[in-house]
Design an enzyme around this catalytic site. Structure first.
Site, PDB file in Angstrom:
ATOM      1  N   LYS A   1       0.838  -1.215   0.000  1.00  0.00           N
ATOM      2  CA  LYS A   1       0.000   0.000   0.000  1.00  0.00           C
ATOM      3  C   LYS A   1       0.875   1.269   0.000  1.00  0.00           C
ATOM      4  O   LYS A   1       0.582   2.238  -0.705  1.00  0.00           O
ATOM      5  CB  LYS A   1      -0.916  -0.039   1.240  1.00  0.00           C
ATOM      6  CG  LYS A   1      -1.574   1.262   1.614  1.00  0.00           C
ATOM      7  CD  LYS A   1      -2.632   1.693   0.638  1.00  0.00           C
ATOM      8  CE  LYS A   1      -3.207   3.039   1.078  1.00  0.00           C
ATOM      9  NZ  LYS A   1      -4.064   3.635   0.075  1.00  0.00           N
TER      10      LYS A   1
ATOM     11  N   LYS B   1       1.072  11.301   5.689  1.00  0.00           N
ATOM     12  CA  LYS B   1       1.374  10.097   6.484  1.00  0.00           C
ATOM     13  C   LYS B   1       1.894   8.966   5.586  1.00  0.00           C
ATOM     14  O   LYS B   1       2.899   8.325   5.896  1.00  0.00           O
ATOM     15  CB  LYS B   1       0.106   9.629   7.211  1.00  0.00           C
ATOM     16  CG  LYS B   1       0.255   8.270   7.904  1.00  0.00           C
ATOM     17  CD  LYS B   1      -1.083   7.721   8.417  1.00  0.00           C
ATOM     18  CE  LYS B   1      -1.957   7.209   7.288  1.00  0.00           C
ATOM     19  NZ  LYS B   1      -3.167   6.497   7.765  1.00  0.00           N
TER      20      LYS B   1
HETATM   21  P1  NAD Z   1     -11.679   9.358   8.472  1.00  0.00           P
HETATM   22  O1  NAD Z   1     -10.985  10.252   9.433  1.00  0.00           O
HETATM   23  O2  NAD Z   1     -12.701   9.935   7.552  1.00  0.00           O
HETATM   24  O3  NAD Z   1     -12.375   8.159   9.276  1.00  0.00           O
HETATM   25  C1  NAD Z   1     -11.840   7.597  10.428  1.00  0.00           C
HETATM   26  C2  NAD Z   1     -12.976   7.245  11.383  1.00  0.00           C
HETATM   27  O4  NAD Z   1     -12.384   6.644  12.536  1.00  0.00           O
HETATM   28  C3  NAD Z   1     -13.778   8.457  11.867  1.00  0.00           C
HETATM   29  O5  NAD Z   1     -15.159   8.234  11.684  1.00  0.00           O
HETATM   30  C4  NAD Z   1     -13.427   8.561  13.347  1.00  0.00           C
HETATM   31  O6  NAD Z   1     -14.492   9.050  14.155  1.00  0.00           O
HETATM   32  C5  NAD Z   1     -13.086   7.121  13.681  1.00  0.00           C
HETATM   33  N1  NAD Z   1     -12.218   7.012  14.850  1.00  0.00           N
HETATM   34  C6  NAD Z   1     -11.213   7.840  15.217  1.00  0.00           C
HETATM   35  N2  NAD Z   1     -10.682   7.414  16.382  1.00  0.00           N
HETATM   36  C7  NAD Z   1     -11.364   6.293  16.735  1.00  0.00           C
HETATM   37  C8  NAD Z   1     -11.274   5.398  17.840  1.00  0.00           C
HETATM   38  N3  NAD Z   1     -10.364   5.562  18.801  1.00  0.00           N
HETATM   39  N4  NAD Z   1     -12.138   4.357  17.897  1.00  0.00           N
HETATM   40  C9  NAD Z   1     -13.047   4.166  16.918  1.00  0.00           C
HETATM   41  N5  NAD Z   1     -13.183   4.983  15.849  1.00  0.00           N
HETATM   42  C10 NAD Z   1     -12.352   6.028  15.776  1.00  0.00           C
HETATM   43  O7  NAD Z   1     -10.513   8.647   7.635  1.00  0.00           O
HETATM   44  P2  NAD Z   1     -10.663   7.886   6.221  1.00  0.00           P
HETATM   45  O8  NAD Z   1     -10.381   8.840   5.121  1.00  0.00           O
HETATM   46  O9  NAD Z   1     -11.916   7.095   6.227  1.00  0.00           O
HETATM   47  O10 NAD Z   1      -9.385   6.913   6.297  1.00  0.00           O
HETATM   48  C11 NAD Z   1      -9.375   5.748   7.093  1.00  0.00           C
HETATM   49  C12 NAD Z   1      -8.118   4.957   6.768  1.00  0.00           C
HETATM   50  O11 NAD Z   1      -8.135   4.558   5.388  1.00  0.00           O
HETATM   51  C13 NAD Z   1      -6.818   5.747   6.960  1.00  0.00           C
HETATM   52  O12 NAD Z   1      -5.840   4.916   7.503  1.00  0.00           O
HETATM   53  C14 NAD Z   1      -6.468   6.199   5.555  1.00  0.00           C
HETATM   54  O13 NAD Z   1      -5.067   6.419   5.403  1.00  0.00           O
HETATM   55  C15 NAD Z   1      -6.964   5.039   4.728  1.00  0.00           C
HETATM   56  N6  NAD Z   1      -7.358   5.364   3.360  1.00  0.00           N
HETATM   57  C16 NAD Z   1      -8.106   6.471   3.094  1.00  0.00           C
HETATM   58  C17 NAD Z   1      -8.460   6.741   1.763  1.00  0.00           C
HETATM   59  C18 NAD Z   1      -9.290   7.955   1.391  1.00  0.00           C
HETATM   60  O14 NAD Z   1      -9.396   8.256   0.188  1.00  0.00           O
HETATM   61  N7  NAD Z   1      -9.896   8.665   2.341  1.00  0.00           N
HETATM   62  C19 NAD Z   1      -8.070   5.874   0.745  1.00  0.00           C
HETATM   63  C20 NAD Z   1      -7.346   4.727   1.061  1.00  0.00           C
HETATM   64  C21 NAD Z   1      -6.989   4.479   2.384  1.00  0.00           C
END
Ligand code: NAD
Length: 301
Positions: A169, A238
């Site tokens: 990734k 990150k």
């Molecule tokens: P986001 O911040 O939108 O979602 C994260 C969620 O986790 C939030 O709803 C938050 O309330 C929750 N959260 C935070 N702390 C928590 C805890 N202690 N316990 C339970 N829930 C908790 O982030 P995202 O964009 O959905 O990304 C999530 C992951 O996927 C990341 O690691 C990111 O790098 C990866 N990712 C994101 C994308 C993208 O396009 N957004 C694409 C590929 C991978």
């Protein structure tokens, strides 16, 4: 077969992925500290859990999609205390070292882990077209493959070594981050030289410079000046940081990566953590002294 699945982290990615699991007929028990996100999934048919620990007391297999390695680790520590938890499927991007640490915490409590980061953005999460990169025990991959294919039509088994999916990734996202930074420079240069950005998109997409930034991000969120593709600058930074750390630890050259990281570091410093990553274009424009705007959004008649 309908499975019982726990889902923690219902953000930009986790929300649509969990919805797809419900739509495919699976039972989902969910938790997110953001009440709005949790309520939205309950309205879609999920059952809410009161906490991570409460969820791990009732469900064997728990998917998570969380922002940072430290948050995934903290959640894994709670899951490890759960009475029922047997498998932790991490869809977040944490990097291989964190995946190995988290795997050890879980394994010590008798919980197996598949690290399963995803690529393809919020649109891919909604449509179920993500690329999923899975590593961990092969028997678990075989068992859970049909469910992983609900969220990503391209699900790949990378290997049994914990963290290999994460390494895959980081390499993928380093290339994506490079395409975005290099394309922003290219479009600034083109605009300065008087080229039409809309024509640039068409030519590059038909030519050998084609890449995901020009194919997807520029038409949707840069030339429109909406800068709302759905991925935060802090998350892109990150991914680049983690990839550079791995390259350094393994003694593998990543010289192009250095200036790419600097661009993302500038975007983070200027726009802040939560800004959409496509805003990098605006900081390249500042340096170049030009604006890259699509014809449809040109305020001039
Ligand atoms: P986001 O911040 O939108 O979602 C994260 C969620 O986790 C939030 O709803 C938050 O309330 C929750 N959260 C935070 N702390 C928590 C805890 N202690 N316990 C339970 N829930 C908790 O982030 P995202 O964009 O959905 O990304 C999530 C992951 O996927 C990341 O690691 C990111 O790098 C990866 N990712 C994101 C994308 C993208 O396009 N957004 C694409 C590929 C991978």
């Amino acid at each position: 077969m309908s499975e019982s699945i726990g889902f923690i982290g219902l953000g930009a990615m986790g929300g649509p992925m969990a919805r797809r699991l419900l739509d495919a007929g699976h039972t989902v028990t969910a938790f997110d500290p953001n009440a709005k996100a949790l309520e939205a999934l309950v309205a879609h048919g999920a059952t809410a859990a009161a906490s991570t620990k409460a969820l791990a007391d009732t469900v064997e297999t728990i998917f998570v999609s969380l922002p940072t390695p430290n948050i995934v680790k903290a959640v894994a520590e709670d899951v490890a205390k759960g009475a029922k938890a047997k498998l932790f499927v991490d869809l977040s991007t944490t990097g291989p070292r964190a995946a190995q640490d988290i795997g050890k915490i879980l394994n010590a409590a008798g919980v197996e882990m598949l690290d399963s980061p995803v690529s393809g953005g919020v649109g891919g999460a909604e449509k179920g077209t993500l690329a999923v990169m899975v590593s961990g025990p092969e028997a678990q991959w075989t068992r859970w493959r049909p469910v992983l294919e609900v969220i990503g039509k391209s699900a790949f088994f990378i290997g049994e070594g914990q963290g290999q999916g994460q390494m895959m990734k980081l390499i993928n996202n380093m290339l994506s981050a490079t395409a975005m930074a290099a394309s922003a420079e290219a479009f600034a240069l083109g605009a300065k030289a008087g080229l039409d950005p809309d024509i640039m998109v068409n030519v590059i997409n038909a030519g050998s410079g084609a890449n995901t930034a020009v194919r997807d991000k520029f038409p949707k969120a840069v030339l429109t000046r909406t800068f709302d593709y759905g991925f935060r600058t802090e998350l892109m930074y990150k991914d680049v940081r983690l990839c550079m750390e791995e390259a350094e630890a393994l003694g593998s050259p990543m010289w192009v990566g250095q200036p790419v990281k600097q661009w993302w570091s500038l975007a983070l410093a200027r726009g802040g953590a939560t800004e959409d990553f496509t805003n990098i274009m605006r900081y390249v424009e500042e340096q170049a002294g030009v604006e890259v705007r699509g014809r449809k959004n040109d305020p001039k008649p």
